[in-house]
Design an enzyme around this catalytic site. Structure first.
Site, PDB file in Angstrom:
ATOM      1  N   TYR A 117       0.840  -1.200   0.000  1.00  0.00           N
ATOM      2  CA  TYR A 117       0.000   0.000   0.000  1.00  0.00           C
ATOM      3  C   TYR A 117       0.880   1.258   0.000  1.00  0.00           C
ATOM      4  CZ  TYR A 117      -3.181   3.537   1.993  1.00  0.00           C
ATOM      5  OH  TYR A 117      -3.917   4.674   2.230  1.00  0.00           O
ATOM      6  N   LYS A 133       1.259   4.305  -2.759  1.00  0.00           N
ATOM      7  CA  LYS A 133       1.024   5.723  -2.449  1.00  0.00           C
ATOM      8  C   LYS A 133       2.278   6.544  -2.758  1.00  0.00           C
ATOM      9  CE  LYS A 133      -3.277   5.523  -1.122  1.00  0.00           C
ATOM     10  NZ  LYS A 133      -4.341   6.262  -1.780  1.00  0.00           N
TER      11      LYS A 133
END
Ligand SMILES: NC(=O)c1ccc[n+]([C@@H]2O[C@H](COP(=O)([O-])OP(=O)(O)OC[C@H]3O[C@@H](n4cnc5c(N)ncnc54)[C@H](OP(=O)(O)O)[C@@H]3O)[C@@H](O)[C@H]2O)c1
Length: 255
Positions: A149, A153
């Site tokens: 994740y 990002k």
């Protein structure tokens, strides 16, 4: 940013931060908002004629192309939709890492590229168009239980930096929103201190009004970025301690 002069499109508008941002845009006087949701039936009725609900799975090329044909009046794009895979990074299945990347990086890239003709056409020197990418404080350092994740990002943050430079001459501004833990379905079950999505959304819109390019909409992200600005390894140290705390809690004997 002067919201009454903008028509916005926001992805993942039906819940969490996306829903809070949609409501905040309406209270800030947005001219019109396309509330894009994977399943339009899941969009709460906000009883506001300025809102148009549209179907959009950001990983579906056909739907992305369809919204580009429909939302030709957009001048403010908010790439909010996102997913998260959790677990030790060294053993996270590659399919899960790729899913995070597909939704959190390639998805916003596809939507942004598809809407680029509209954003360019609707940008004015005196009222620039804008792209707002909802990244994460985890874009600045990696918390390994959210390894894939955070990497996705970081890619989104990098994309934002590239577009900010490339599109300046077209009068398109690029903003990032980099929250810490916000109290939504995404963080359900985690023990972090969390900020409410309504507070994060209000702080985000205030920062957009002030023209802040990199937005930290909650106390945790504001503290973490101040540490990062002193020493980027300092944020790594915070995440290292959080990792140790998570692991200790998981290994603790039940009381
Ligand atoms: N919550 C936090 O602590 C936190 C912190 C930093 C950054 N963020 C970022 O903030 C954004 C919003 O997160 P949240 O906390 O509001 O999460 P959430 O409550 O889980 O909501 C996620 C939203 O994204 C949508 N979505 C997921 N995959 C999609 C896809 N392929 N196409 C279209 N929509 C899709 C979901 O739609 P469905 O309802 O159809 O699933 C939902 O509307 C995300 O980008 C997240 O990474 C959140």
């Amino acid at each position: 940013m002067d919201f009454p002069q903008h028509t916005a499109l926001i992805t993942g508008a039906n819940r969490g931060i996306g829903l809070a941002l949609t409501k905040a845009l309406l209270t800030h006087g947005i001219k019109k908002v396309y509330a894009a949701c994977r399943n339009p039936a899941n969009m709460p009725d906000l009883a506001d004629s300025r809102m148009e609900v549209i179907a959009l799975d950001i990983t579906n090329e056909e739907q992305v192309n369809a919204i580009a044909k429909r939302a030709t009046d957009v001048s403010l794009l908010i790439n909010n939709a996102g997913i998260i895979a959790a677990g030790p990074f060294s053993s996270t299945p590659r399919a899960e890492v790729m899913r995070d990347m597909d939704t959190n990086y390639y998805g916003p890239l596809a939507v942004t590229q598809a809407l680029m003709p509209a954003l360019k056409a609707n940008a004015l020197a005196e009222r620039p168009a804008a792209i707002v990418n909802v990244a994460s404080i985890g874009a600045f350092a990696n918390l390994p239980v959210l390894g894939g994740y955070c990497a996705s990002k970081a890619a989104l943050l990098s994309m934002s930096q590239a577009l900010r430079i490339e599109l300046a001459a077209d009068h398109i501004e690029v903003f990032t929103v980099n929250p810490g833990p916000i109290d939504t379905d995404m963080t359900a079950g985690s023990d972090f201190d969390k900020t409410s999505p309504d507070v994060a959304a209000a702080n985000t819109l205030d920062a957009l009004e002030r023209g802040e390019l990199d937005i930290f909409p909650d106390a945790a992200s504001q503290h973490m970025i101040s540490v990062f600005k002193e020493d980027y390894r300092g944020l790594e140290a915070i995440f290292s301690q959080m990792t140790a705390d998570i692991s200790a809690a998981e290994n603790a004997e039940p009381a």
